[in-house]
Write a protein that holds these residues in place. Structure first.
Motif, PDB file in Angstrom:
ATOM      1  N   ILE A  43      -1.133   1.539  -4.962  1.00 36.50           N
ATOM      2  CA  ILE A  43      -0.585   1.559  -3.819  1.00 36.50           C
ATOM      3  C   ILE A  43      -1.018   3.030  -3.795  1.00 36.50           C
ATOM      4  CG2 ILE A  43       0.969   2.763  -2.140  1.00 36.50           C
ATOM      5  CD1 ILE A  43       0.178  -0.212  -2.478  1.00 36.50           C
ATOM      6  N   ILE A  97      -5.732   5.797   1.478  1.00 36.07           N
ATOM      7  CA  ILE A  97      -5.634   4.610   1.899  1.00 36.07           C
ATOM      8  C   ILE A  97      -7.444   4.367   1.995  1.00 36.07           C
ATOM      9  CG2 ILE A  97      -5.220   1.973   2.468  1.00 36.07           C
ATOM     10  CD1 ILE A  97      -2.148   4.400   2.650  1.00 36.07           C
ATOM     11  N   GLY A 120      -6.311  -2.781   3.568  1.00 37.98           N
ATOM     12  CA  GLY A 120      -5.311  -3.413   3.029  1.00 37.98           C
ATOM     13  C   GLY A 120      -4.558  -1.986   2.437  1.00 37.98           C
ATOM     14  N   LEU A 121      -3.039  -1.945   2.381  1.00 34.86           N
ATOM     15  CA  LEU A 121      -2.645  -1.280   1.264  1.00 34.86           C
ATOM     16  C   LEU A 121      -2.652  -1.714  -0.311  1.00 34.86           C
ATOM     17  CD1 LEU A 121       0.504  -0.411   3.392  1.00 34.86           C
ATOM     18  CD2 LEU A 121      -0.012   1.167   2.155  1.00 34.86           C
ATOM     19  N   ASP A 122      -2.007  -2.741  -0.251  1.00 33.10           N
ATOM     20  CA  ASP A 122      -2.429  -3.811  -1.529  1.00 33.10           C
ATOM     21  C   ASP A 122      -3.847  -4.673  -1.823  1.00 33.10           C
ATOM     22  OD1 ASP A 122      -1.704  -5.237   0.691  1.00 33.10           O
ATOM     23  OD2 ASP A 122      -0.325  -6.336  -0.830  1.00 33.10           O
ATOM     24  N   SER A 123      -4.464  -3.844  -1.410  1.00 35.59           N
ATOM     25  CA  SER A 123      -5.952  -4.623  -1.140  1.00 35.59           C
ATOM     26  C   SER A 123      -6.624  -5.484  -2.911  1.00 35.59           C
ATOM     27  CB  SER A 123      -7.352  -3.264  -0.790  1.00 35.59           C
ATOM     28  OG  SER A 123      -7.254  -3.451  -0.066  1.00 35.59           O
ATOM     29  N   GLY A 155       1.274  -5.762   1.731  1.00 41.35           N
ATOM     30  CA  GLY A 155       1.631  -5.817   3.375  1.00 41.35           C
ATOM     31  C   GLY A 155       1.801  -6.436   4.271  1.00 41.35           C
TER      32      GLY A 155
END
Lengths: 148, 411
Positions: A32, A36, A40-43, A99
């Motif tokens: 993370i 960004i 998404g945050l955790d692509s 996410g």
């Protein structure tokens, strides 16, 4: 050495702690970042195809959103493989986050209902809680080591 | 041509395996998708200030990005909001975020709920409309048709052509779509004949509808444009509501469109196209089953009461079965026709109209707007008087002819 599933699966700190105690962290190879620039945050680092949500049907039915099923196709097998797990609730995003809240609920439920040792902690809000937090993780990982 | 920059606010497209499809749809219309660059602190702040307390971090991220766009901290030409189908939390965010951006900025915005089966083809018309609004604001602002122009609407069910001369409709042509080019050529010939002009007299041509690219290429159209922006323009032009807000509803043969329009330019829109039961096809099937022409279905429905016929399904197959059962149980054809109209209107109301802001006047266009029973049912559901302008079945062709006239002087 135990295979330890961590939640949030994106927590590099938690993953590192598990590895330091000689265990194998089951986690996502995603960091993370402070800025960004991804969808998404955790692509995911890899391109997920529409096949993944179909594989996720093993964990969630078709009426469950496709994003949940796609995520479960990655995390479901990890939970099945896990010999222990650490869950950190309400963590700061920088510590690690995932996410989709619905996936998070399902992941935590599957972990808690599986027959493995689980450490379930809240993310610390101050220094004192922080010390207890680290100590609890250390103790859990040590116990795992000793039990093997 | 500069690429149109479309800001994506989303939750779930990557893990659903459809991010590639979104990117491809954007690339096909010379646009690029980007993800507004913000930091972790912005997420917490943006989400708190917005006031919608959601659990999913990616939805908080989408909200924060939406705020950054509205506040001008990030620049974009258009906004695409996409979340997983069947996620209630995401549906609330999608709708509120779309409304917030629509009301607080001039950015065109479209929202979409996807499944893993969503393809670039499904998204293409929506993405094309977004880029058209961003690129062709000046052209879309045109209010008067000039010179002699031809507009062709190659739709999934019918093909329409209109010749306009100096802001008047001079000739029209209408045929069911069979072979796309043959149908187009035939309706063009009819429209030219009625207008008393030859193809050589036409100064500019516009095409729209499903067959717009094929027909447009063949007849060397100056303007090939998707039906969302073209129909909006045609609707406000014919309804004489070019200034201020309006809502355009077009229930087509293969899909439905609901468009929030401001000064003739779509601000937000939704397009449905998965269920045949919510399309003109259902009404065609009902007319066939009742043994009447589709043009007679509307007047028939006006004499009936929809509530007298229990409809167990919106589905074109099982919905028709309900109608057949009702006929067998002694229901009148009038009540059955009214029930079919109500079923289609209710589905569009529930599935599409909840995703745009309904502002009066509500204008119904397209071939189905001639079915009075459907217009009445929609008016009842919206508790509003629905406007059906003259030549409403030619809306795409009129919009094309109007906009094409901008090419005479090279706008």
């Amino acid at each position: 050495m135990a295979k330890v599933f961590i939640y949030p699966a994106t927590s590099l700190i938690l993953s590192d702690l598990v590895a330091r105690f000689g265990h194998t962290p089951l986690s996502a190879a995603i960091q993370i970042r402070e800025r960004i620039q991804t969808p998404g945050l955790d692509s995911p680092p890899l391109q997920i195809t529409p096949e993944e949500p179909k594989k996720g049907l093993k964990y969630a039915a078709v009426e469950v959103p496709s994003g949940v099923r796609g995520r479960m196709s990655l995390y479901g097998p990890m939970i099945e493989e896990a010999e222990a797990a650490i869950i950190i609730n309400d963590a700061d995003y920088a510590f690690g986050c995932m996410g989709c809240a619905r996936t998070n609920e399902l992941i935590k439920f599957l972990v808690r209902s599986s027959d493995i040792p689980v450490l379930d902690l809240n993310y610390p809000k101050n220094e004192e809680e922080g010390e207890e937090f680290v100590a609890a993780i250390h103790a859990f990982l040590k116990r795992l080591e000793e039990s093997r | 041509m500069t690429k149109v920059r479309v800001a994506q606010l989303s939750c779930g497209p990557e893990y659903s395996g459809v991010q590639k499809e979104i990117d491809e749809a954007a690339a096909a219309v010379d646009a690029e998708i980007f993800y507004p660059d913000i930091n972790l602190a912005d997420i917490r702040r943006g989400s708190n200030e917005f006031g919608l307390d959601v659990r999913s971090a990616d939805l908080k991220l989408a909200i924060a990005r939406g705020k950054a766009l509205v506040e001008g901290r990030v620049e974009a030409d258009a906004v695409f909001i996409a979340t997983c189908f069947r996620c209630a939390e995401a549906a609330i965010v999608r709708n509120e975020l779309r409304r917030y951006i629509h009301e607080n900025s001039r950015l065109p915005v479209v929202s979409y709920s996807f499944t893993e089966r969503t393809t670039a083809g499904t998204l293409l018309t929506r993405m094309e409309a977004l880029t058209t609004i961003a690129r062709r604001r000046a052209l879309l602002a045109r209010e008067v048709q000039e010179g002699t122009t031809l507009g062709v609407d190659s739709g999934s069910s019918t093909t329409k052509a209109v010749v306009m001369i100096d802001n008047e409709i001079a000739g029209t042509g209408w045929l069911p779509t069979t072979a796309v080019m043959k149908s187009a050529q035939d309706v063009i010939a009819r429209a030219l004949d009625e207008a008393g002009v030859k193809m050589a007299d036409v100064e500019a041509i516009g095409t729209t509808g499903y067959g717009r690219f094929l027909v447009g290429k063949e007849i060397k159209a100056d303007l090939i444009q998707e039906e969302l922006t073209v129909n909006s323009k045609g609707a406000v032009y014919l309804a004489d509501t070019q200034h201020g807000p309006s809502t355009v509803i077009d229930i087509g043969g293969m899909d439905n469109k609901a468009i929030s329009v401001q000064d003739g330019i779509p601000g937000s829109f939704t397009m449905g196209g998965i269920c045949a039961g919510a399309s003109g096809r259902f009404l065609e099937m009902t007319a066939k089953r009742l043994g009447v022409d589709i043009t007679e279905l509307g007047p028939l429905a006006m004499k009936g009461t929809s509530g007298n016929v229990p409809m167990n399904s919106y589905c074109i197959v099982f919905g028709t079965q309900s109608l057949v059962n009702a006929l067998a149980a002694g229901s009148t054809p009038e009540d059955v026709a009214a029930a079919a109209c109500h079923s289609v209107a209710e589905q569009v109301f529930e599935q599409q109209l909840q995703e745009v802001d309904i502002k009066e006047p509500v204008i119904m266009v397209g071939g189905t707007s001639l079915i009075q029973g459907l217009v009445r049912a929609m008016g009842d559901l919206l508790q509003s008087t629905v406007v059906v302008p003259h030549h409403s079945q030619y809306i795409g062709a009129v919009g094309s002819a109007l906009l094409a006239s901008g090419f005479i002087k090279g706008e």
